[in-house]
Design a protein around this motif. Structure first.
Motif, PDB file in Angstrom:
ATOM      1  N   SER A 172     -25.138  28.082  -8.589  1.00  0.00           N
ATOM      2  CA  SER A 172     -24.527  29.027  -8.685  1.00  0.00           C
ATOM      3  C   SER A 172     -23.315  29.042 -10.405  1.00  0.00           C
ATOM      4  O   SER A 172     -22.834  29.391 -11.359  1.00  0.00           O
ATOM      5  CB  SER A 172     -23.487  30.244  -7.954  1.00  0.00           C
ATOM      6  OG  SER A 172     -22.854  28.138  -7.336  1.00  0.00           O
ATOM      7  N   GLY A 173     -22.901  27.895  -9.981  1.00  0.00           N
ATOM      8  CA  GLY A 173     -22.155  27.246 -11.193  1.00  0.00           C
ATOM      9  C   GLY A 173     -22.830  27.422 -12.439  1.00  0.00           C
ATOM     10  O   GLY A 173     -22.095  27.751 -13.143  1.00  0.00           O
ATOM     11  N   VAL A 179     -22.074  29.402 -15.983  1.00  0.00           N
ATOM     12  CA  VAL A 179     -21.794  28.630 -16.896  1.00  0.00           C
ATOM     13  C   VAL A 179     -23.186  29.045 -18.266  1.00  0.00           C
ATOM     14  O   VAL A 179     -22.468  29.349 -19.870  1.00  0.00           O
ATOM     15  CB  VAL A 179     -21.436  27.540 -17.491  1.00  0.00           C
ATOM     16  CG1 VAL A 179     -20.963  26.286 -18.293  1.00  0.00           C
ATOM     17  CG2 VAL A 179     -19.809  27.121 -15.963  1.00  0.00           C
ATOM     18  N   ALA A 180     -23.932  28.765 -17.886  1.00  0.00           N
ATOM     19  CA  ALA A 180     -25.063  28.608 -18.408  1.00  0.00           C
ATOM     20  C   ALA A 180     -25.672  30.339 -19.232  1.00  0.00           C
ATOM     21  O   ALA A 180     -25.889  30.787 -20.549  1.00  0.00           O
ATOM     22  CB  ALA A 180     -26.168  28.256 -18.401  1.00  0.00           C
ATOM     23  N   SER A 181     -25.197  31.200 -18.725  1.00  0.00           N
ATOM     24  CA  SER A 181     -26.267  32.554 -18.641  1.00  0.00           C
ATOM     25  C   SER A 181     -25.927  33.387 -20.066  1.00  0.00           C
ATOM     26  O   SER A 181     -26.328  33.557 -21.016  1.00  0.00           O
ATOM     27  CB  SER A 181     -25.272  33.469 -17.671  1.00  0.00           C
ATOM     28  OG  SER A 181     -25.872  34.997 -17.694  1.00  0.00           O
ATOM     29  N   LEU A 192     -36.297  21.731 -11.311  1.00  0.00           N
ATOM     30  CA  LEU A 192     -36.428  23.018 -10.576  1.00  0.00           C
ATOM     31  C   LEU A 192     -35.778  24.042 -11.732  1.00  0.00           C
ATOM     32  O   LEU A 192     -35.056  23.925 -12.318  1.00  0.00           O
ATOM     33  CB  LEU A 192     -34.880  23.116  -9.391  1.00  0.00           C
ATOM     34  CG  LEU A 192     -34.593  23.560  -8.312  1.00  0.00           C
ATOM     35  CD1 LEU A 192     -35.445  25.067  -7.624  1.00  0.00           C
ATOM     36  CD2 LEU A 192     -33.164  23.630  -7.677  1.00  0.00           C
ATOM     37  N   TYR A 193     -36.682  24.819 -12.008  1.00  0.00           N
ATOM     38  CA  TYR A 193     -35.811  25.748 -12.376  1.00  0.00           C
ATOM     39  C   TYR A 193     -34.907  26.772 -12.060  1.00  0.00           C
ATOM     40  O   TYR A 193     -35.348  27.774 -10.667  1.00  0.00           O
ATOM     41  CB  TYR A 193     -37.453  26.688 -12.863  1.00  0.00           C
ATOM     42  CG  TYR A 193     -37.710  26.026 -13.755  1.00  0.00           C
ATOM     43  CD1 TYR A 193     -37.565  26.072 -15.358  1.00  0.00           C
ATOM     44  CD2 TYR A 193     -39.482  25.246 -13.711  1.00  0.00           C
ATOM     45  CE1 TYR A 193     -38.751  25.469 -16.068  1.00  0.00           C
ATOM     46  CE2 TYR A 193     -39.687  24.516 -13.934  1.00  0.00           C
ATOM     47  CZ  TYR A 193     -39.775  24.660 -15.444  1.00  0.00           C
ATOM     48  OH  TYR A 193     -40.621  23.500 -16.465  1.00  0.00           O
ATOM     49  N   ILE A 194     -33.989  27.065 -12.428  1.00  0.00           N
ATOM     50  CA  ILE A 194     -32.459  28.016 -12.119  1.00  0.00           C
ATOM     51  C   ILE A 194     -32.837  29.002 -12.563  1.00  0.00           C
ATOM     52  O   ILE A 194     -31.754  30.072 -12.098  1.00  0.00           O
ATOM     53  CB  ILE A 194     -31.317  27.254 -11.383  1.00  0.00           C
ATOM     54  CG1 ILE A 194     -31.261  26.447 -12.993  1.00  0.00           C
ATOM     55  CG2 ILE A 194     -31.924  25.578 -10.767  1.00  0.00           C
ATOM     56  CD1 ILE A 194     -30.115  25.929 -12.671  1.00  0.00           C
ATOM     57  N   ASP A 195     -33.229  29.324 -13.673  1.00  0.00           N
ATOM     58  CA  ASP A 195     -33.040  30.664 -14.502  1.00  0.00           C
ATOM     59  C   ASP A 195     -33.812  30.478 -15.777  1.00  0.00           C
ATOM     60  O   ASP A 195     -34.589  29.517 -15.284  1.00  0.00           O
ATOM     61  CB  ASP A 195     -31.322  30.506 -15.311  1.00  0.00           C
ATOM     62  CG  ASP A 195     -31.008  31.745 -15.566  1.00  0.00           C
ATOM     63  OD1 ASP A 195     -31.505  32.649 -15.182  1.00  0.00           O
ATOM     64  OD2 ASP A 195     -29.462  32.201 -15.580  1.00  0.00           O
ATOM     65  N   ARG A 196     -34.068  31.559 -15.710  1.00  0.00           N
ATOM     66  CA  ARG A 196     -35.093  31.800 -16.695  1.00  0.00           C
ATOM     67  C   ARG A 196     -35.237  33.709 -17.503  1.00  0.00           C
ATOM     68  O   ARG A 196     -34.633  34.825 -16.633  1.00  0.00           O
ATOM     69  CB  ARG A 196     -36.610  32.168 -15.851  1.00  0.00           C
ATOM     70  CG  ARG A 196     -37.441  32.130 -17.196  1.00  0.00           C
ATOM     71  CD  ARG A 196     -39.234  32.421 -16.366  1.00  0.00           C
ATOM     72  NE  ARG A 196     -40.493  32.653 -16.879  1.00  0.00           N
ATOM     73  CZ  ARG A 196     -41.435  33.845 -16.897  1.00  0.00           C
ATOM     74  NH1 ARG A 196     -40.373  34.835 -16.242  1.00  0.00           N
ATOM     75  NH2 ARG A 196     -41.750  33.162 -17.295  1.00  0.00           N
ATOM     76  N   LEU A 197     -35.374  33.747 -19.122  1.00  0.00           N
ATOM     77  CA  LEU A 197     -35.754  35.166 -19.376  1.00  0.00           C
ATOM     78  C   LEU A 197     -36.421  35.202 -19.887  1.00  0.00           C
ATOM     79  O   LEU A 197     -37.759  34.019 -21.092  1.00  0.00           O
ATOM     80  CB  LEU A 197     -33.982  34.716 -20.535  1.00  0.00           C
ATOM     81  CG  LEU A 197     -32.816  35.349 -19.879  1.00  0.00           C
ATOM     82  CD1 LEU A 197     -31.741  34.968 -21.139  1.00  0.00           C
ATOM     83  CD2 LEU A 197     -33.062  36.046 -19.201  1.00  0.00           C
ATOM     84  N   ALA A 222     -26.757  26.085 -27.949  1.00  0.00           N
ATOM     85  CA  ALA A 222     -26.619  26.960 -27.122  1.00  0.00           C
ATOM     86  C   ALA A 222     -26.698  25.615 -25.979  1.00  0.00           C
ATOM     87  O   ALA A 222     -25.228  25.832 -25.389  1.00  0.00           O
ATOM     88  CB  ALA A 222     -28.139  27.417 -26.795  1.00  0.00           C
ATOM     89  N   ALA A 223     -27.264  24.414 -25.657  1.00  0.00           N
ATOM     90  CA  ALA A 223     -26.745  23.521 -24.904  1.00  0.00           C
ATOM     91  C   ALA A 223     -25.446  22.993 -25.638  1.00  0.00           C
ATOM     92  O   ALA A 223     -24.811  22.815 -24.154  1.00  0.00           O
ATOM     93  CB  ALA A 223     -28.400  22.414 -24.607  1.00  0.00           C
TER      94      ALA A 223
END
Length: 253
Positions: A84-85, A89-91, A116-121, A240-241
Motif C-alpha cells: 500500500s505505501g 507513493v509510486a502511482s 515480487l511485482y506490486i504494480d503494473r501498467l 520517475a525513480a
C-alpha cells in the motif's frame, strides 16, 4: 483446539494457513484432492476448511472444480506496508512514465530470492509479458530482478547464483557472467534483459532508492526491442525513480 489432521495436535489456524500456503506460482488453481495432498490434510478436513474459505471470499471455486485465491485475500494483501505505501507513493510517477513511453511499466520489490511485482501498467504495444501484479519471477531473468539482485545482501546473491534456472535460450545461467552484469548495473545505474524471461520481450530497469541511499524497489519497462530507444527509456525511468524515492517517507513502515 486440534482436529482431524495428518499431524495430531495441529490447530485449526495452522490447518487454514496450510491450505492457503498450498498456493504458489506453480499452483494457482487446484482441485480439492491436490489441495488436500499439498496441505497434508484428510479430504474431509480440507473440504470443510475450503468451504469456509470460499464462503468468506478467501478462495473461489471455478466451474472446473478447481480452487483459486479469492479477491478478499488479495484485498488484504494490498494493505501490507510494502504494497500500500509504496504503490500509493509510486502511482503518479508510474502513470507519468506510462504516458511518456506507452510501454508496459513495472514496480517491483525483492521477496526472498524472487522479484515480487506490486504494480503494473500494460503498454499499447503487444509484448509477451508473463508478469502480473502479485506474481513472483526469477531475479536473474528480469530487468527489475537484476536491479534488486545487484543491491541484495551477499547471502541472497549466493542463493540465486546456486539456482540459475534457464527460462529461455537467452537466460543467463553462468554465475560469472551474471556477476559481471550485476557489476555493470552498479556502474551504469540500470539493468536490461533481452528475451531472457519471454521471447519477444526486452526490458530495462532502474533502482528506487530512499533519501539515505537504500534501494527499496525497482522500476522497469518492457518493450519488444531496445535498440536506440534504450537511452531515452533509461532517462525516463531514472526521472520517475528519483521522484518516487524523494516521496518515500522514511518514518512510514
Amino acid at each position: 483446539m486440534a482436529g482431524n489432521s495428518a499431524r495430531p495436535g495441529t490447530t485449526v489456524a495452522s490447518r487454514v494457513l496450510a491450505v492457503l500456503g498450498t498456493f504458489d506460482d506453480e499452483h494457482r488453481a487446484m482441485t480439492l484432492t491436490v489441495l488436500a495432498k499439498r496441505a497434508d490434510l484428510p479430504i474431509a478436513t480440507a473440504f470443510r476448511l475450503v468451504g469456509e474459505l470460499v464462503a468468506w471470499g478467501a478462495l473461489v471455486r471455478r466451474d472446473s472444480g478447481e480452487y483459486v485465491v479469492g479477491r478478499r485475500l488479495w484485498d488484504l494483501g494490498l494493505l501490507a506496508p510494502v504494497q500500500s505505501g509504496l504503490r500509493q507513493v509510486a502511482s503518479p510517477f508510474l502513470h507519468d512514465l506510462y504516458g511518456a513511453t506507452l510501454a508496459t511499466v513495472h514496480l517491483a520489490v525483492r521477496d526472498g530470492t524472487s522479484v515480487l511485482y506490486i504494480d503494473r501498467l500494460a503498454g499499447h504495444v503487444s509484448v509477451p509479458v508473463v508478469s502480473d501484479v502479485g506474481s513472483r519471477l526469477p531475479m536473474h531473468a528480469t530487468g527489475v530482478g537484476k536491479v534488486l539482485l545487484a543491491h541484495a545482501p551477499d547471502d541472497v546473491l549466493a542463493q540465486v547464483l546456486r539456482n540459475l534456472t534457464r527460462v529461455t535460450a537467452y537466460t543467463i545461467t553462468q554465475p560469472g557472467r551474471l556477476r559481471a552484469e550485476l557489476r555493470r548495473v552498479h556502474r551504469d545505474g540500470f539493468a536490461q534483459t533481452s528475451e531472457e524471461m519471454s521471447l519477444g520481450a526486452c526490458s530495462v530497469a532502474v533502482p528506487i532508492a530512499t533519501p539515505d541511499g537504500s534501494v527499496v524497489a525497482a522500476l522497469g519497462i518492457v518493450v519488444p526491442r531496445l535498440g536506440r530507444d534504450r537511452s531515452r527509456l533509461v532517462a525516463a525511468l531514472q526521472v520517475a525513480a528519483q521522484g518516487v524515492g524523494r516521496s518515500i517517507d522514511p518514518a512510514r513502515p
